[in-house]
Design an enzyme around this catalytic site. Structure first.
Site, PDB file in Angstrom:
ATOM      1  N   GLU B  76       0.840  -1.205   0.000  1.00  0.00           N
ATOM      2  CA  GLU B  76       0.000   0.000   0.000  1.00  0.00           C
ATOM      3  C   GLU B  76       0.869   1.247   0.000  1.00  0.00           C
ATOM      4  OE1 GLU B  76      -0.441  -2.579   2.033  1.00  0.00           O
ATOM      5  OE2 GLU B  76      -2.352  -3.404   1.324  1.00  0.00           O
ATOM      6  N   HIS B 145     -11.450  -5.928   8.064  1.00  0.00           N
ATOM      7  CA  HIS B 145     -12.196  -5.634   6.834  1.00  0.00           C
ATOM      8  C   HIS B 145     -13.393  -4.734   7.113  1.00  0.00           C
ATOM      9  CE1 HIS B 145      -9.968  -9.306   5.914  1.00  0.00           C
ATOM     10  NE2 HIS B 145     -10.044  -8.983   4.647  1.00  0.00           N
TER      11      HIS B 145
END
Lengths: 411, 355
Positions: B76, B145
């Site tokens: 990321e 998540h």
């Protein structure tokens, strides 16, 4: 806790070869002789040139002669230009270091001993290429003729500071001179350089990027992300690791420099690596040219470890006599980059001690003149841009919060 | 009650109007912008050939080519850093961080680098990047998540933070973010990808196609950044919400039987303070609803702003309905998730002068 009859484990913490009071000892370092390392074709695969990640490319021998396959055979005028830029960089550092001691700025960082790196590389790259420097690449701006007075205005955060009093001294920024804005967060600029290079490739342009990181900061994740992206997308970028032995007070062994070379870290990513004498202007030039050709011919990135020594303190806030032998810099086996290039030019019959003296005087004079001009505008605390600029350029346009807060300050 | 027309688009929409869910609307925004501007490209983990785990970038590679929409390493930090370099070059990269929970490795690049480039370079370098990231709970995603990290970005000078709550806004706002010259963080409420969700988790999700907000023009249009949308007009209390909580708030107001005005902030930074101030001054009460944990959530900032600007109009303390100050749980999701019942309780308490 420990089971009987099993060996007791012990934790190793690496230590440098000398501490204050010790004699400098570089016996653990390996230096190939000048001219001893072969020059691979730029189309070589990283696998074919694995050894280069462990050898040391050197061109100038002890007599100041340029030898071996890496000799770039530069014309005397280019050599003189490089020497003068290095002399000017050193004179600039000296004056700015003194300016700090005189209370004219809050901070300064010299690049003593590392001048050959930024100067040679700054001369090779095109103005439209982009450099992603650290705080020790002032030679990049100086070799490209960026006005010294602008650098000083930035250091003094005065009313003419090109970046409006927002950054720590020495954190220059100049798009026009291919000098990306410096970040105090180490390593962050390396994957950005890769992204910039990817953009050039995506657009089908011919510009390349070049980045620098210190040996210490190679431990940052950003460095490894950059190598992955550079290899995967074959980005036209030169990734320099300036191994100057010291990350403030931590020697290069703390960053993993005793286990392997910094250049060899490229191998695991499938990138070619060169390990170069960073105090040898000609070796830096030749290796950078090699990497430049590779990048410009769409063959991707190169990692270059520039082996050097940080002669000065990390910054004006640092005292190296507290953690390393006092005369270690003088004993550095690869010598001084300015002296070595000077000797080379003299050996060629293209320079003399008198010309050197003249060039040094001229550099001091240039710096003095720029200093006077900049100090006439003002030094830190004596002059600064309008406070209004504090609220500007947070966004392309001010939002209501910034407008309200600016009014609260009364500007 | 719910209207798509009370916040006019800054540019007229073109093309046919067809029903889209939020995924399709976001895909359409990218598709249209990539067709229009060769400087726009999209990349992220699984975002290329496969089209993203939520399919937002579906077919973009097939339509626009391998170098326009491609897969990225699981990094990321590297994704955002590369985008910053590309933005400095002059491109307008749109990157996907597969789940907002994974944005933290990129935090330094977003906060120290993208947000500050314009300022620290005296305007010489800018970062016109868009970071898209599915966020929020209600999908049984557990701790990794389901998080809502928006407040971490609202605190950072130099970042814009945008959160759509429906397909129409999603396309118009994403288009605005891509065209914006500053770095934007675009959080996509994944609980709303396929249909509006009113927070009653035992009820089936209603598909977007039954909703006015699913009528999305196929051509280009822009919804302005920094404009809130009044989703439901009311006189007694103002609810401030964004993302999934807009629909939970609408359901909560109905459940409580309270004449609440529900404002979808749409953009957290820059904030549409005028719409908020006008509404609270009219209703005299304010309830803030968000999924993220309560402490130092964006609700705290909103509460302070409303207090600073509307104190003499308030008839009850400002109330907050938020996620709890725990990591996001798996088995206790519906106890954690702020639902209509909690919103209704807060509304009733507020109507009776506070708790």
């Amino acid at each position: 806790m420990k089971k009987p009859n099993t060996p007791q484990l012990s934790l190793r913490v690496p230590e440098p070869s000398g501490r204050p009071g010790d004699a400098p000892d570089f016996s653990h370092l390996r230096f190939d002789a000048a001219g001893a390392v072969d020059r691979p074709d730029v189309a070589s695969t990283p696998y074919e040139m694995r050894d280069h990640a462990f050898q040391l490319v050197r061109v100038l021998d002890d007599d100041g002669k340029a030898v071996g396959p890496w000799n770039p055979n530069l014309d005397p005028e280019t050599l003189r230009q490089g020497l003068k830029a290095m002399i000017l960089t050193r004179a600039f550092d000296d004056r700015m270091h003194r300016a700090h001691r005189q209370g004219k700025t809050s901070f300064y960082m010299k690049c003593t001993g590392e001048e050959a790196i930024a100067v040679a590389q700054g001369m090779i790259l095109r103005r439209e290429d982009m450099g992603f420097p650290t705080y020790r690449q002032q030679g990049l701006l100086i070799s490209r003729g960026y006005p010294l007075v602008e650098m000083m205005n930035q250091i003094y955060s005065n009313a003419s500071d090109p970046i409006k009093g927002r950054q720590l001294p020495i954190m220059y920024s100049s798009k026009e001179y291919g000098f990306f804005t410096i970040s105090g967060n180490l390593g962050t600029q390396v994957p950005q350089a890769v992204g910039w290079a990817m953009a050039s490739a995506y657009k089908g342009d011919d510009k390349i990027a070049i980045s620098w990181i210190g040996d210490g900061a190679t431990a940052e994740g950003d460095f490894h992300n950059a190598l992955t992206f550079a290899a995967v997308y074959r980005a036209p970028v030169i990734l320099n690791v300036v191994n100057n032995q010291w990350a403030i007070s931590s020697f290069m062994g703390i960053a993993g420099g005793l286990e392997t070379t910094f250049a060899s870290k490229a191998i695991g990513y499938g990138l070619p690596a060169l390990r170069v004498d960073g105090n040898d202007f000609l070796a830096v030039w030749a290796a950078t040219k090699w990497a430049e050709e590779r990048a410009r011919t769409n063959q991707g990135a190169t990692v270059i470890e520039l082996f050097t020594y940080r002669g000065a303190p990390h910054s004006t806030s640092d005292d190296p006599s507290r953690y390393r032998p006092g005369d270690e810099h003088e004993k550095w086996p690869l010598g001084d980059p300015v002296d070595r290039l000077k000797q080379h030019l003299i050996a060629l019959g293209e320079w003399s001690e008198a010309q050197q003296e003249e060039a040094e005087k001229d550099a001091v004079e240039q710096v003095r003149a720029a200093g006077k001009e900049s100090e006439a505008i003002g030094t830190l605390g004596q002059s600064r841009p309008s406070v209004k600029t504090m609220f500007e350029e947070v966004f392309a346009t001010e939002d209501w919060r910034l407008v309200e807060q600016r009014r609260e300050v009364g500007v | 009650m719910v209207t798509a027309s009370n916040a006019p688009a800054s540019t007229p929409a073109s093309g046919d109007v067809v029903p889209m869910n939020m995924i399709q609307a976001l895909n359409s925004a990218l598709d249209v912008k990539m067709a229009e501007d060769g400087n726009v490209l999209s990349f992220g983990e699984d975002a290329g050939y496969f089209g993203g785990v939520f399919r937002v970038t579906d077919q973009l590679q097939q339509k626009h080519g391998l170098t326009r929409s491609f897969d990225a390493p699981i990094s990321e930090c590297g994704i955002v850093a590369a985008a910053i370099g590309m933005g400095a070059y002059g491109l307008r990269p749109v990157v996907e961080i597969q789940f907002a929970d994974y944005i933290y490795p990129a935090y330094d690049q977003i906060v120290s680098e993208a947000a500050k480039l314009r300022y620290r370079s005296g305007g010489q370098f800018t970062s016109p990047i868009t970071v898209r990231s599915p966020y929020g709970g209600g999908i049984f995603g557990g701790q990794t998540h389901s998080q809502s990290p928006e407040s971490l970005f609202t605190h950072i000078a130099g970042l814009k933070v945008v959160v759509p709550s429906n397909p129409y806004d999603a396309k118009g706002l994403l288009t605005a973010c891509i065209e914006d010259d500053d770095p934007t963080i675009f959080f996509e409420p994944k609980r709303l990808y396929n249909g509006p969700f009113d927070g009653w988790h035992e009820k089936p999700v209603s598909p977007w196609k039954t909703q006015e907000f699913a009528q999305v023009p196929t051509g280009k249009y822009v919804e302005p950044i920094g404009k809130a949308r009044v989703m439901r007009e009311g006189n007694d209390v103002t609810i401030l919400a964004w993302g999934t909580m807009v629909w939970v708030s609408l359901a909560g107001a109905e459940h409580a039987g309270v004449d609440a005005e529900v404002i979808d902030l749409r953009t957290l930074v820059p904030l549409d303070i005028e719409t908020i101030e006008a509404s609270v001054k009219k209703t005299g009460r304010c309830v803030i609803v968000h999924e993220a944990p309560k402490t130092s959530g964006y609700g705290a900032e909103l509460s302070a702003l409303v207090q600073e600007r509307c104190f003499y109009h308030l008839e009850a303390p400002i109330a907050r309905v938020c996620g709890w100050d725990t990591p996001y749980p798996h088995a206790f999701e519906w106890e954690y998730f702020p639902g209509p019942q909690r919103v209704a309780d807060a509304l009733k308490a507020t109507m009776s002068g506070g708790r």
